[in-house]
Design a protein around this motif. Structure first.
Motif, short mmCIF file in Angstrom:
data_model
loop_
_atom_site.label_atom_id
_atom_site.label_comp_id
_atom_site.label_asym_id
_atom_site.label_seq_id
_atom_site.Cartn_x
_atom_site.Cartn_y
_atom_site.Cartn_z
N VAL A 32 0.85 -1.20 0.00
CA VAL A 32 0.00 0.00 0.00
C VAL A 32 0.88 1.25 0.00
O VAL A 32 0.63 2.20 -0.75
CB VAL A 32 -0.95 0.00 1.22
N ASP A 64 -11.68 4.65 -0.56
CA ASP A 64 -11.03 3.38 -0.83
C ASP A 64 -12.05 2.46 -1.50
O ASP A 64 -12.96 1.94 -0.84
CB ASP A 64 -10.50 2.77 0.48
N ILE A 118 -6.72 -1.66 4.86
CA ILE A 118 -6.06 -0.60 4.09
C ILE A 118 -6.67 0.75 4.41
O ILE A 118 -5.95 1.75 4.59
CB ILE A 118 -6.14 -0.89 2.59
N LYS A 132 -7.17 -1.09 -4.17
CA LYS A 132 -6.15 -2.14 -4.12
C LYS A 132 -6.74 -3.46 -4.62
O LYS A 132 -7.51 -4.11 -3.93
CB LYS A 132 -5.61 -2.28 -2.69
#
Length: 264
Positions: free
Chosen positions: A34, A50, A58, A120
């Motif tokens: 990350v 996110d 994360i 991610k």
């Protein structure tokens, strides 16, 4: 825009992936990867979205380590959102991290809501890349940045038999595209200074280690939690994935792009 089928990341999947990748992480590399995705960016005082937040590790990392004023985790699946909310409460961060679950479609946020949009290894589930980046661009403030890691395929032609076998083994709603296709979609949406960074060499070796751990020291403790059959299935998946990582067809990649200041 964000499209997937019924819950693919249930409690068993969450427990398995966190055993492999760390508490709160449903994709490889942990906080170190990350940090590489967001290297050189400042989050101090910023609002962050996110996308595909999973179980929240994360999202909380972007607050705790990077100083985001507030981070909003978004996912289409309820089990991971519930896990993320529990994790935020346990960390005492419920006031700085919130989690939103919504069905597939447009992002449930107003125009120009966020300074940073992060993701991610979640965008591979979205078939409509142009629609995806139009939505990301819409919710970013002028001058805002998009930074992500994502699993991609090295080309936009017919996947090889090995890649088809890997995707079948995963059993997930993968809609993989090439780094060039992602960059094209970002530029079409209006992003400037788009950069693409190949992470295949890194994950090719990391995945090899993950497979060794699954076959070795992790097997018994993880099988005790999720069952031996579940671990065996994932060992076969990792073996199929290693083939397309080694061939270069599977290409984990970092993306970054900016919304110009002049955009109203």
């Amino acid at each position: 825009m964000i499209e997937t089928a019924d819950a693919e990341y249930d409690d068993t999947a969450i427990r398995f992936l966190e055993a492999l990748w760390g508490d709160g992480y449903l994709s490889p590399g942990g906080p170190e990867e990350v940090d590489r995705v967001v290297e050189g960016l400042s989050f101090e005082g910023k609002t962050v979205l996110d996308i595909g937040c999973g179980s929240g590790g994360i999202t909380l990392h972007l607050v705790e380590r990077h100083g985001a004023a507030h981070a909003t985790g978004f996912d289409v699946e309820q089990p991971v959102i519930e896990a993320a909310r529990r994790r935020a409460a346990a960390h005492g961060l419920s006031d700085r991290a919130s989690f939103v679950q919504a069905p597939p479609g447009a992002l449930p946020f107003a125009d120009r809501s966020f300074d940073v949009v992060f993701s991610k290894d979640a965008l591979l589930h979205v078939p409509d890349k142009d629609g995806l980046f139009a939505e990301i661009f819409r919710v970013l403030k002028p001058g805002g940045v998009f930074a992500a890691s994502n699993w991609m395929i090295g080309h936009d032609g017919e996947p090889s038999p090995q890649m088809k076998a890997y995707i079948a083994a995963e059993g997930l709603s993968f809609a993989m595209a090439s780094p060039a296709r992602y960059a094209q979609a970002m530029r079409r949406a209006g992003f400037a200074d788009v950069t693409v960074t190949d992470r295949n060499p890194w994950y090719r070796e990391v995945a090899r280690g993950e497979l060794e751990r699954l076959k070795g020291p992790l097997y018994a403790p993880v099988a005790a939690v999720v069952g031996a059959a579940y671990v065996d299935k994932n060992i076969r998946t990792w073996e199929a994935m290693q083939k397309v990582l080694d061939s270069g067809e599977h290409r984990p990649t970092h993306l970054r792009g900016w919304k110009p200041d002049a955009i109203g």
